[in-house]
Design a protein around this motif. Structure first.
Motif, mmCIF file in Angstrom:
data_model
loop_
_atom_site.group_PDB
_atom_site.id
_atom_site.type_symbol
_atom_site.label_atom_id
_atom_site.label_comp_id
_atom_site.label_asym_id
_atom_site.label_seq_id
_atom_site.Cartn_x
_atom_site.Cartn_y
_atom_site.Cartn_z
ATOM 1 N N ASP A 61 36.122 30.447 -12.813
ATOM 2 C CA ASP A 61 36.843 30.029 -14.010
ATOM 3 C C ASP A 61 35.835 29.444 -14.982
ATOM 4 O O ASP A 61 35.151 28.472 -14.674
ATOM 5 C CB ASP A 61 37.910 28.993 -13.645
ATOM 6 N N ARG A 62 35.725 30.073 -16.149
ATOM 7 C CA ARG A 62 34.702 29.649 -17.106
ATOM 8 C C ARG A 62 34.977 28.260 -17.672
ATOM 9 O O ARG A 62 34.057 27.573 -18.088
ATOM 10 C CB ARG A 62 34.583 30.669 -18.238
ATOM 11 N N GLY A 63 36.235 27.849 -17.683
ATOM 12 C CA GLY A 63 36.571 26.528 -18.214
ATOM 13 C C GLY A 63 36.294 25.415 -17.229
ATOM 14 O O GLY A 63 35.610 24.449 -17.540
ATOM 15 N N THR A 64 36.824 25.557 -16.014
ATOM 16 C CA THR A 64 36.697 24.490 -15.016
ATOM 17 C C THR A 64 35.499 24.662 -14.100
ATOM 18 O O THR A 64 35.181 23.771 -13.341
ATOM 19 C CB THR A 64 37.963 24.424 -14.137
ATOM 20 N N LYS A 65 34.879 25.836 -14.127
ATOM 21 C CA LYS A 65 33.755 26.182 -13.242
ATOM 22 C C LYS A 65 34.181 26.274 -11.777
ATOM 23 O O LYS A 65 33.361 26.304 -10.879
ATOM 24 C CB LYS A 65 32.586 25.202 -13.380
ATOM 25 N N GLN A 66 35.500 26.312 -11.530
ATOM 26 C CA GLN A 66 36.000 26.415 -10.166
ATOM 27 C C GLN A 66 35.719 27.814 -9.623
ATOM 28 O O GLN A 66 35.897 28.821 -10.311
ATOM 29 C CB GLN A 66 37.503 26.145 -10.130
ATOM 30 N N ILE A 67 35.284 27.871 -8.367
ATOM 31 C CA ILE A 67 34.969 29.140 -7.715
ATOM 32 C C ILE A 67 35.966 29.386 -6.598
ATOM 33 O O ILE A 67 36.223 28.510 -5.777
ATOM 34 C CB ILE A 67 33.533 29.121 -7.148
ATOM 35 N N THR A 68 36.566 30.585 -6.586
ATOM 36 C CA THR A 68 37.517 30.972 -5.551
ATOM 37 C C THR A 68 37.066 32.295 -4.945
ATOM 38 O O THR A 68 36.820 33.261 -5.675
ATOM 39 C CB THR A 68 38.928 31.157 -6.144
ATOM 40 N N THR A 69 36.969 32.357 -3.636
ATOM 41 C CA THR A 69 36.583 33.599 -2.966
ATOM 42 C C THR A 69 37.726 34.591 -3.028
ATOM 43 O O THR A 69 38.869 34.268 -2.708
ATOM 44 C CB THR A 69 36.189 33.336 -1.501
ATOM 45 N N VAL A 70 37.437 35.817 -3.465
ATOM 46 C CA VAL A 70 38.425 36.887 -3.555
ATOM 47 C C VAL A 70 38.316 37.803 -2.350
ATOM 48 O O VAL A 70 39.314 38.222 -1.784
ATOM 49 C CB VAL A 70 38.244 37.697 -4.863
ATOM 50 N N ALA A 71 37.103 38.145 -1.947
ATOM 51 C CA ALA A 71 36.887 39.040 -0.807
ATOM 52 C C ALA A 71 35.540 38.732 -0.174
ATOM 53 O O ALA A 71 34.561 38.478 -0.872
ATOM 54 C CB ALA A 71 36.941 40.491 -1.253
ATOM 55 N N ASP A 72 35.502 38.757 1.147
ATOM 56 C CA ASP A 72 34.285 38.532 1.922
ATOM 57 C C ASP A 72 33.827 39.815 2.586
ATOM 58 O O ASP A 72 34.634 40.718 2.838
ATOM 59 C CB ASP A 72 34.540 37.508 3.037
ATOM 60 N N LYS A 73 32.567 39.864 2.904
ATOM 61 C CA LYS A 73 31.984 40.924 3.728
ATOM 62 C C LYS A 73 32.338 42.333 3.254
ATOM 63 O O LYS A 73 32.882 43.137 3.991
ATOM 64 C CB LYS A 73 32.367 40.726 5.188
ATOM 65 N N LEU A 74 32.068 42.590 1.982
ATOM 66 C CA LEU A 74 32.259 43.927 1.426
ATOM 67 C C LEU A 74 30.978 44.725 1.667
ATOM 68 O O LEU A 74 29.973 44.521 0.992
ATOM 69 C CB LEU A 74 32.569 43.861 -0.066
#
Length: 163
Positions: free
Chosen positions: A26-39
């Motif tokens: 999120d460019r505003g809050t800088k929060q990072i959320t994982t969408v997918a692992d081990k692709l």
């Protein structure tokens, strides 16, 4: 890397060989959320216009197109080789994907069972990263980047716009 047009989100792929991870930033809050692992062997990721799906280009021996449903975390394979299927591009309504195979630009209407139909033959030197306009045209470049073409998404002959 790709950015969502409708939201203040960025998707980033990071990791080592065979162990890529997609995250929302999120460019505003800088929060990072994982969408997918081990692709394994991720080559390209493109966010759908509504931000709910991500088109993936994965190398499974040959490049193929998959769609990741972000909310459910489920991947659906759309193409099955034996030739490379590359450079996915979303339609403005998110209902279709365009992509390249050697010498062709094709389209998959997702609700119709993911059956690919040809849009056009790609001129020599064509077939690199496209964009799908709201007017219904697909613009794409040549492999070396020296030419830009336009073709109606419904099909037709590509028109050279720039050389």
């Amino acid at each position: 890397m790709d950015a969502s047009a409708g939201e203040d989100l960025l998707i980033y792929a990071g990791g080592g060989s065979g162990d890529w991870q997609l995250v929302w930033v999120d460019r505003g809050t800088k929060q990072i959320t994982t969408v997918a692992d081990k692709l394994d062997n991720l080559q390209l990721a493109r966010i759908s216009p509504d931000g709910n799906r991500i088109a993936l280009q994965l190398d499974t021996g040959t490049a193929d197109i998959w769609v990741l449903d972000v909310a459910r975390g489920v991947r659906t394979r759309l193409t099955f080789g034996p030739i490379s299927n590359t450079e996915p591009v979303w339609s403005p309504d998110g209902k279709s994907l365009g992509f390249f195979t050697p010498g062709k630009l094709k389209r998959i209407v997702l609700a119709q069972g993911a059956s690919a139909v040809p849009i056009c033959d790609v001129p020599a030197g064509g077939g690199r990263t496209g964009t799908w306009s709201a007017e219904g045209d697909i613009l794409f470049g040549s492999v070396q980047g020296e030419m830009i073409f336009r073709v109606p998404a419904a099909g037709g002959l590509p028109e050279k716009l720039l050389q």
